[in-house]
Structure formats: structure tokens, C-alpha cells
Motif scaffolding. Sequence first.
Motif, mmCIF file in Angstrom:
data_model
loop_
_atom_site.group_PDB
_atom_site.id
_atom_site.type_symbol
_atom_site.label_atom_id
_atom_site.label_comp_id
_atom_site.label_asym_id
_atom_site.label_seq_id
_atom_site.Cartn_x
_atom_site.Cartn_y
_atom_site.Cartn_z
ATOM 1 N N THR A 283 0.640 -1.302 -0.405
ATOM 2 C CA THR A 283 -0.141 -0.247 -0.188
ATOM 3 C C THR A 283 1.122 1.029 -0.010
ATOM 4 O O THR A 283 0.813 1.661 -0.635
ATOM 5 C CB THR A 283 -0.748 -0.154 0.917
ATOM 6 O OG1 THR A 283 -1.833 -0.738 0.772
ATOM 7 C CG2 THR A 283 -1.733 1.113 1.520
ATOM 8 N N LEU B 86 -8.461 -0.578 -4.323
ATOM 9 C CA LEU B 86 -8.250 -0.402 -2.919
ATOM 10 C C LEU B 86 -8.154 0.784 -2.322
ATOM 11 O O LEU B 86 -8.865 1.244 -2.441
ATOM 12 C CB LEU B 86 -8.978 -1.705 -2.161
ATOM 13 C CG LEU B 86 -9.778 -3.430 -2.453
ATOM 14 C CD1 LEU B 86 -10.357 -3.530 -0.951
ATOM 15 C CD2 LEU B 86 -10.594 -1.835 -2.632
ATOM 16 N N THR B 87 -6.754 0.884 -2.346
ATOM 17 C CA THR B 87 -6.092 1.713 -2.316
ATOM 18 C C THR B 87 -6.237 3.180 -3.157
ATOM 19 O O THR B 87 -6.138 3.893 -2.093
ATOM 20 C CB THR B 87 -4.196 1.278 -2.483
ATOM 21 O OG1 THR B 87 -4.043 0.292 -1.464
ATOM 22 C CG2 THR B 87 -3.917 2.864 -1.804
ATOM 23 N N GLN C 242 -9.693 4.657 -1.846
ATOM 24 C CA GLN C 242 -9.711 5.292 -0.387
ATOM 25 C C GLN C 242 -8.729 6.572 -0.669
ATOM 26 O O GLN C 242 -8.676 6.713 0.439
ATOM 27 C CB GLN C 242 -8.923 3.937 0.750
ATOM 28 C CG GLN C 242 -9.911 2.944 0.633
ATOM 29 C CD GLN C 242 -8.677 1.549 1.257
ATOM 30 O OE1 GLN C 242 -7.547 1.597 1.345
ATOM 31 N NE2 GLN C 242 -9.532 0.772 2.179
ATOM 32 N N ASN C 243 -8.025 6.537 -1.662
ATOM 33 C CA ASN C 243 -6.809 7.635 -1.598
ATOM 34 C C ASN C 243 -7.266 8.896 -2.874
ATOM 35 O O ASN C 243 -7.005 8.864 -3.017
ATOM 36 C CB ASN C 243 -5.699 7.606 -1.117
ATOM 37 C CG ASN C 243 -5.584 6.669 -0.142
ATOM 38 O OD1 ASN C 243 -5.090 7.310 0.960
ATOM 39 N ND2 ASN C 243 -5.110 5.331 -0.446
ATOM 40 N N VAL D 80 -15.029 -2.931 2.629
ATOM 41 C CA VAL D 80 -14.623 -1.453 3.172
ATOM 42 C C VAL D 80 -16.035 -0.662 2.769
ATOM 43 O O VAL D 80 -15.508 0.348 1.906
ATOM 44 C CB VAL D 80 -13.390 -1.740 2.788
ATOM 45 C CG1 VAL D 80 -12.305 -2.504 3.675
ATOM 46 C CG2 VAL D 80 -12.766 -2.075 1.277
ATOM 47 N N LEU E 227 -16.457 0.218 -0.464
ATOM 48 C CA LEU E 227 -16.424 0.651 -1.592
ATOM 49 C C LEU E 227 -16.687 0.687 -3.216
ATOM 50 O O LEU E 227 -16.548 0.617 -4.256
ATOM 51 C CB LEU E 227 -14.384 0.750 -1.837
ATOM 52 C CG LEU E 227 -13.747 1.716 -0.554
ATOM 53 C CD1 LEU E 227 -12.515 1.480 -1.009
ATOM 54 C CD2 LEU E 227 -14.131 3.237 -0.793
ATOM 55 N N GLN F 108 -17.651 3.121 -6.553
ATOM 56 C CA GLN F 108 -16.425 3.649 -7.018
ATOM 57 C C GLN F 108 -16.323 2.863 -7.855
ATOM 58 O O GLN F 108 -15.474 3.323 -8.577
ATOM 59 C CB GLN F 108 -15.227 4.315 -5.999
ATOM 60 C CG GLN F 108 -15.791 5.617 -5.223
ATOM 61 C CD GLN F 108 -14.730 5.754 -4.257
ATOM 62 O OE1 GLN F 108 -14.888 5.774 -2.840
ATOM 63 N NE2 GLN F 108 -13.465 5.625 -5.105
#
Length: 255
Positions: free
Chosen positions: A22, A53-54, A57-58, A83, A85, A88
Motif C-alpha cells: 500500500t 482498493l488503495t 480509498q485515496n 470496506v 467501496l 466506486q
Amino acid sequence: MTYLDLIIDLFKNTPRQGPGSTAESLQALALMDLPNEALTIADIGCGSGNATLTLAQNTQSKITAVDLFPEFLDQLKINADKVGLIDQIKTLEASMDQLPFEKNTFDVIWSEGAIYNIGFKKGTKQWRKFLKPKGYLAVSEITWTTNDRPKELNDFWNEAYPEIDTAANKIKVLEENGYRLVGYFYLKPESWIKNYYEPLALEFDAFLQKHDHSEDAKAIVKEQREEIELYKNYQDYYSYGFYVAQKIIKTPSSN
């Protein structure tokens, strides 16, 4: 099960299908001067979606996660839903050399440890048209970290992946195919050993038992153990290079 089915079965429940972390995904992301607005990102060869996913999330992004194998995409959807997401991320089952995208679609094309499936030169050249002007390409690719290597190692990788090369030559490929380099770095050893090889090795016994110690299952585990040992012995000579480059806008006189 075919040999390929067995390989998918071994890898589908591992946290990663290749080296990475990550922190290194975020390091690559930080090299980009991205607008503070909704982005379109394609994660090509996403596997079960650790990097996907990283990114979700960012960034403020809508991500198209592409993989040839539905087993990985199914796991990605489970992971994304856990989580929160899932909204997205859109999954797409497709071959990375036959992508159904329009030109100038994405702000970012991302691919960790997967472009070797079609080759670095072919992938960077083909995918460029899907990027918006000044869009970013971020890929990790097997790379020599020295000019001289032990013969055993050199022979292994030149047979497994003839496009393995030094960072200087990888950067040259990018520059010849319509990009300017923004930055690059090598993955750390723990990204190979702790994040990839150790979780993979934990699956070996259960995998062999599940498939009744078949000859194909044993051959797959043997190959993976040999690759792990090769890296432990020769990690000073190669790694994944993480390359971040920007699509340049060619002038009318450019080729």
C-alpha cells in the motif's frame, strides 16, 4: 481442472498476486499532479484488487478494474463491499490487449505487476490512446537493478520474460512511445517476501491437499518455491521498478 485453473485457484485467495505494498502504491500516486476532482482510473490486470482498493480509498475516482479471470474480479467485489467501496469500482472481464475503451477516456491507467502479460513495450504503446491528454501511466515491471548478473539468474529471467531490462532502457521505451517520465523507484524486499511470497507459501499445503497432491498441483508449488528461493538468493540484482509517466501531447510534426 486445467493447469491454468489450478494456478488461479492457488492465487485467488492471496492478498496480492504479485509483489507490492500500500505504501508503494501511495508513493506512486504521490508522484502525479492530479486535480482535486473526480477522476477516471483503469486498473489493468487488477487481480483481487489490493491496489484498486488503495486507489479508491485515496482518490475521488471511478475505477474500472480489469482482469481476464472472473475469479479474481469476484474476490475484488467481495473485498470492495467489505470496506464500503463497491460503488466506486466497476469490474470488467477483458484481455489487456483487447480493451474496449474509447480514446482519451482515463486520467490514470494503473497496472501493478501485470503488464508483462503483453509486454512492457506493447502495453505502454497500446494503452496510451486510452489516456486523456497529460494523463498518467503507473506500472510496476520486473527490472534489473544492476548491469551484471549471475548466469543462473540471467538465464532464468531471460527465458521467463525476455523484456526484462534495466530502468534506463524501460524509461527509454516510455519516452519513445509518447510519455515523459515523472518518477520511478524500486519495490522494497519486504514487498516481495512479507507481502507476497510469505502469504503465498502459507497456501501451499492446503492447495496440495485440496487437489489430492496431483502432479500438476505439485508442479505448480515446486515452481513457486523455486521462484521464492531465487529471489531470496538474488534480490540484489532485480526487483519491480515502479514507473510513473505522463502522456505528452504530440505536435503536428511529431511521428
